[in-house]
Design a protein around this motif. Sequence first.
Motif: not given
Length: 257
Positions: A17-43
């Motif tokens: 069973t394959v799942q395909v999905g696209f997140t929205n902003s409610a999932a939070g920032n998932l990028g480590l390169h946009v200036g947010e605290n990287p610990v928060a991104v990994l959370r």
Amino acid sequence: MSEILHSHREFAVGKSTVQVGFTNSAAGNLGLHVGENPVAVLRNRKRLEQQLGLGERRFVYLNQVHGTDVFDADISSVATAGAETEAEAERVRDAAPVADAAVTTSGVPLAVMVADCIPVVLVGETDEHQPVLAVAHAGRRGLLDGVLEATVEKMVERGAANIQAWLGPSICGSCYEVPVEMRDESSRSLPAVYAETSWHTPALNLPAGAAAVLESHQAVTRVHHDFADCTLENSGLFSHRRGEPLGRIAGLVWIEK
């Protein structure tokens, strides 16, 4: 799941069973390169994996550079675990493979991040009915340079046929204003990207270009457009051109266990 995913599709490939999905902003920032605290991104990443039911599995995230390299997620280990300190989080960020696409035949969960470029998720099937999964980051440069062709070819090398592709949320052709010289140069390479904004200035239609590239490949049997909302127009998605809040959504593909 619906709260953190802009869109989602589930289907069978053989016994998987394959799942395909696209997140929205409610999932939070998932990028480590946009200036947010990287610990928060990994959370944010860990919370996403937990809410999607991945258990101990982790999505493979890339260090995307608008290139055409395709990462083989089956033969290379990647540090994707959470971190408690900023230094540890930076090590996770630095360990990310430099590539703009990834492919797997062993079901490794894959992610690709965007904030106006196109997140493309691809799923193919071998003769033995085993899924071949891939993701690609298709911005203007990568699209014109062949990142989608490279991704499909890597899938075909692994035995994939009947490849389906999903174009995720990205900036639309009516909003992606560019200098006239850039439009002319880009459309000479890929005519389908030629566009005009809703306010009648030069623009590029990257989703139309991506669809044209994918549909021209004999191994691709279907390109899905129903998830391709405009990131600039939809406030529930991150958009580089809209600015704050800064962040990255992700295109995701994984196999349900």
